[in-house]
Design a protein around this motif. Structure first.
Motif, mmCIF file in Angstrom:
data_model
loop_
_atom_site.group_PDB
_atom_site.id
_atom_site.type_symbol
_atom_site.label_atom_id
_atom_site.label_comp_id
_atom_site.label_asym_id
_atom_site.label_seq_id
_atom_site.Cartn_x
_atom_site.Cartn_y
_atom_site.Cartn_z
ATOM 1 N N LYS A 1 13.506 4.866 4.153
ATOM 2 C CA LYS A 1 13.635 4.026 5.341
ATOM 3 C C LYS A 1 13.731 2.549 4.986
ATOM 4 O O LYS A 1 14.058 1.729 5.834
ATOM 5 C CB LYS A 1 12.418 4.227 6.256
ATOM 6 N N GLY A 2 13.392 2.211 3.757
ATOM 7 C CA GLY A 2 13.379 0.816 3.366
ATOM 8 C C GLY A 2 12.207 0.063 3.961
ATOM 9 O O GLY A 2 12.297 -1.122 4.249
ATOM 10 N N ASN A 3 11.109 0.778 4.128
ATOM 11 C CA ASN A 3 9.919 0.189 4.719
ATOM 12 C C ASN A 3 8.775 0.109 3.721
ATOM 13 O O ASN A 3 8.677 0.914 2.808
ATOM 14 C CB ASN A 3 9.434 1.039 5.904
ATOM 15 N N LEU A 4 7.916 -0.849 3.985
ATOM 16 C CA LEU A 4 6.707 -0.997 3.185
ATOM 17 C C LEU A 4 5.526 -1.164 4.108
ATOM 18 O O LEU A 4 5.642 -1.757 5.176
ATOM 19 C CB LEU A 4 6.764 -2.276 2.347
ATOM 20 N N VAL A 5 4.392 -0.680 3.682
ATOM 21 C CA VAL A 5 3.159 -1.019 4.377
ATOM 22 C C VAL A 5 2.404 -1.984 3.475
ATOM 23 O O VAL A 5 2.149 -1.708 2.316
ATOM 24 C CB VAL A 5 2.306 0.228 4.673
ATOM 25 N N LYS B 1 0.812 -1.212 0.000
ATOM 26 C CA LYS B 1 0.000 0.000 0.000
ATOM 27 C C LYS B 1 0.847 1.265 0.000
ATOM 28 O O LYS B 1 0.414 2.302 -0.459
ATOM 29 C CB LYS B 1 -0.905 0.014 1.249
ATOM 30 N N LYS B 2 2.045 1.145 0.578
ATOM 31 C CA LYS B 2 2.887 2.322 0.718
ATOM 32 C C LYS B 2 4.337 1.890 0.676
ATOM 33 O O LYS B 2 4.692 0.833 1.187
ATOM 34 C CB LYS B 2 2.610 2.978 2.078
ATOM 35 N N VAL B 3 5.175 2.690 0.067
ATOM 36 C CA VAL B 3 6.604 2.394 0.017
ATOM 37 C C VAL B 3 7.356 3.600 0.566
ATOM 38 O O VAL B 3 7.126 4.720 0.140
ATOM 39 C CB VAL B 3 7.071 2.108 -1.430
#
Ligand SMILES: [Zn+2]
Length: 106
Positions: A32-36, A26-28
């Motif tokens: 930060k190298g994070n994903l939702v 849903k989100k990149v």
């Protein structure tokens, strides 16, 4: 090697309490190298209500970010976690393909 995962990609979780789950990105957050990922790493969040806006207070489920290294992209053709390769087309476009079944993912 950097992983390229985009919004609406299907990914599978490799680590943590949601290991094995499959969800849609849903989100990149590339910095930060994070994903939702939808329905992955759900956390309960207490919210305060706002009666004027018609919002109820209470506990809401929210999807918290997961680290990009803890997910693998899923190929929609062979439905397996896979690695992504790139083809450059004649007009300079990058197309992603599954290294397992060679099908395009985009
Ligand atoms: Zn595939």
């Amino acid at each position: 090697m950097k992983k390229k995962i985009l919004i609406n990609d299907k990914v599978t979780v490799l680590a943590g309490k949601d290991r094995g789950k499959i969800g849609t990105v849903k989100k990149v957050d590339a910095k930060k190298g994070n994903l939702v990922v939808e329905n992955v790493n759900k956390v309960k969040r207490h919210t305060r209500g706002n009666p004027q806006a018609g919002q109820q207070g209470g506990i809401q489920d929210q999807d918290a970010p997961v680290n990009i290294s803890n997910v693998a992209i899923m190929c929609t053709s062979c439905t397996k976690p896979t690695r992504i390769g790139y083809h450059i087309t004649g007009d300079g476009k990058k197309l992603r393909f599954c290294k397992k079944c060679q099908e395009y993912i985009d």
